[in-house]
Design an enzyme around this catalytic site. Structure first.
Site, PDB file in Angstrom:
ATOM      1  N   ALA A 159      28.213  29.110   8.633  1.00  0.00           N
ATOM      2  CA  ALA A 159      28.031  30.377   9.360  1.00  0.00           C
ATOM      3  C   ALA A 159      29.402  30.925   9.735  1.00  0.00           C
ATOM      4  O   ALA A 159      30.430  30.363   9.370  1.00  0.00           O
ATOM      5  CB  ALA A 159      27.186  30.134  10.596  1.00  0.00           C
ATOM      6  N   ASN A 160      29.425  32.027  10.451  1.00  0.00           N
ATOM      7  CA  ASN A 160      30.698  32.544  10.981  1.00  0.00           C
ATOM      8  C   ASN A 160      30.466  33.114  12.372  1.00  0.00           C
ATOM      9  O   ASN A 160      29.335  33.115  12.868  1.00  0.00           O
ATOM     10  CB  ASN A 160      31.326  33.559  10.023  1.00  0.00           C
ATOM     11  CG  ASN A 160      30.438  34.773   9.822  1.00  0.00           C
ATOM     12  OD1 ASN A 160      30.147  35.516  10.749  1.00  0.00           O
ATOM     13  ND2 ASN A 160      29.980  34.949   8.585  1.00  0.00           N
ATOM     14  N   ARG A 161      31.529  33.582  13.008  1.00  0.00           N
ATOM     15  CA  ARG A 161      31.448  33.939  14.426  1.00  0.00           C
ATOM     16  C   ARG A 161      30.929  35.353  14.688  1.00  0.00           C
ATOM     17  O   ARG A 161      30.936  35.807  15.816  1.00  0.00           O
ATOM     18  CB  ARG A 161      32.828  33.808  15.069  1.00  0.00           C
ATOM     19  CG  ARG A 161      33.351  32.398  15.096  1.00  0.00           C
ATOM     20  CD  ARG A 161      34.673  32.351  15.862  1.00  0.00           C
ATOM     21  NE  ARG A 161      35.342  31.084  15.681  1.00  0.00           N
ATOM     22  CZ  ARG A 161      34.995  29.961  16.307  1.00  0.00           C
ATOM     23  NH1 ARG A 161      33.998  29.962  17.169  1.00  0.00           N
ATOM     24  NH2 ARG A 161      35.649  28.853  16.070  1.00  0.00           N
ATOM     25  N   SER A 162      30.510  36.079  13.660  1.00  0.00           N
ATOM     26  CA  SER A 162      30.072  37.452  13.892  1.00  0.00           C
ATOM     27  C   SER A 162      28.827  37.487  14.786  1.00  0.00           C
ATOM     28  O   SER A 162      27.860  36.766  14.561  1.00  0.00           O
ATOM     29  CB  SER A 162      29.743  38.127  12.556  1.00  0.00           C
ATOM     30  OG  SER A 162      29.139  39.374  12.793  1.00  0.00           O
TER      31      SER A 162
END
Ligand code: C5P
Length: 406
Positions: A206-209
């Site tokens: 995943a990513n931090r968006s």
């Protein structure tokens, strides 16, 4: 701009209430139908008769002084715009908290019309963190704030907090009315959030968006009259009037966008799409005791580059560039490589900027006639709704064939 518009003018109890009379007169002279609503406090500062005589209807103050059984929703529902001048600290707090204590706060809560709020108070009150937090909350919700000016205040004090001049207030009202419907009839597609690529049955890359910037763009486009499709990986409260297409992976986002983007007038790709994904997700949960797994990655499709390659004539395609180094050079490269009309460059290494924050600071680059990147606007640290507004202002200019200011 004001001719034929139904404007609710809210007046609260501050010494600057006398200036509301001038705001009222100017709007009526410009052809608006002005409905004045005063709070109990306002009546201590300005005569009800004065405002009634100059407005298009008599002043209303109470939830209960009308024949209609539902006056608290009627005023807000029928308004083209609501302007509150002056707005006291109490009004800002009640509005930010969603507290309906009188006719004016009821009207503010029962409207989808744009709202312009013009605060006026002593410098100490204006600078109080509670007041500033309420201002930030209202701004983030799309309320237009006409900042107070410096000058003489009540009681002979001098400082920041004086109500903006009536001509500034009326100009702000006109500006909002001019901008609100500038995407009327457009179909705007927005992607939001970060993609999640499965490693196994329970784990993802995943990513931090957070999706907050994309949701702010969707809300602003809907407020400006667009039909909005929001392709989203996050479960935030959908802005009113937006159709949400839930997705999780880059492949699902690509499929959703490729089906809706061809017919869109504007596509804003604010999602943070994974650049790599596991070649194959393990069907069950990878067991810890089986040792460190080797996860083989492959590139995901560049959705935006694909949309750029197949962009229909007249469509405005907007990308985002979240960078930690060489911000403008990298963003300009992406603008050209992906055949975008506009790119929103944000330095995600700077404090308060980008992922997960409620604020952002951006530079907007657009392609000139030769395809070279030129700066269309720079927006200093502010709430994400204001960033969304600047992005869509640039989009509207591009659709109208306007060039950025020198
Ligand atoms: O090249 P980079 O990934 O930094 O470009 C960012 C822009 O490209 C963003 O608008 C993002 O939504 C989009 N993007 C995409 N598909 C990818 C990666 C990024 O559409 N696989």
């Amino acid at each position: 701009m004001l001719a034929g518009k139904r404007i609710v003018l809210g007046v609260t109890g501050g010494i600057a209430a006398y200036k509301a009379v001038e705001v009222c007169r100017r709007m009526v002279d410009a052809g608006a139908h002005v409905v004045p609503v005063m709070t109990k406090g306002a009546e201590h500062f300005v005569g009800r008769t004065t405002l009634s005589a100059l407005a298009s209807e008599p002043v209303q103050t109470s939830l209960w002084d009308e024949a209609s059984p539902i006056p608290h929703t009627r005023l807000g529902q029928t308004a083209d715009l609501i302007v509150v001048a002056p707005a006291t600290a109490r009004l800002l707090a009640a509005y930010a908290a969603g507290l309906s204590t009188d006719l004016l706060t009821n009207t503010l809560l029962a409207t989808r019309a744009p709202v312009v709020v013009c605060p006026a108070m002593h410098t100490e009150m204006w600078e109080h963190p509670a007041v500033q937090a309420n201002i930030a909350t209202l701004r983030a919700r799309g309320v237009h704030i006409v900042d107070p000016e410096s000058g003489r205040l009540a009681g002979g004090d001098v400082g920041h907090g004086r109500l903006a001049a009536p001509e500034r207030i009326v100009a702000a009202v006109e500006g909002v009315l001019a901008s609100v419907a500038d995407m009327d009839g457009w179909h705007v597609v927005v992607s939001a959030g970060g993609t999640r690529e499965p490693i196994d049955a329970v784990r993802v890359i995943a990513n931090r968006s957070s999706g907050k910037q994309g949701y702010a763009v969707a809300a602003e486009a809907a407020a400006r009259g667009a039909r909005v499709t929001l392709v989203s990986t996050v479960d935030l409260q959908a802005p009113a009037g937006c159709t949400v297409v839930p997705v999780e992976t880059a492949a699902q986002m690509q499929a959703a966008l490729e089906s809706v983007a061809p017919g869109a007038d504007v596509v804003v790709m604010s999602a943070a799409v994974a650049d790599f994904r596991p070649v194959a997700a393990a069907p069950g949960k990878i067991k810890k005791h089986e040792g460190v797994p080797q996860i083989v990655l492959e590139p995901t499709p560049d959705i935006l580059a694909g949309l750029g390659a197949r962009k229909p004539a007249g469509q405005v395609l907007v990308g985002f560039a979240a960078e930690t180094d060489d911000l403008l050079a990298n963003a300009a490269g992406k603008l050209q490589r992906k055949r975008l009309d506009l790119i929103v460059a944000n330095d995600v290494g700077a404090p308060g900027v980008g992922f997960q924050h409620d604020t952002n600071a951006v530079t907007l680059l657009r392609a000139d006639a030769s395809g070279a990147a030129v700066v269309a606007a720079t927006v200093a640290l502010t709430d994400k709704r204001s960033i969304a507004k600047a992005v869509l202002d640039a989009v509207v200019d591009i659709r109208r064939g306007l060039t950025p200011p020198a």
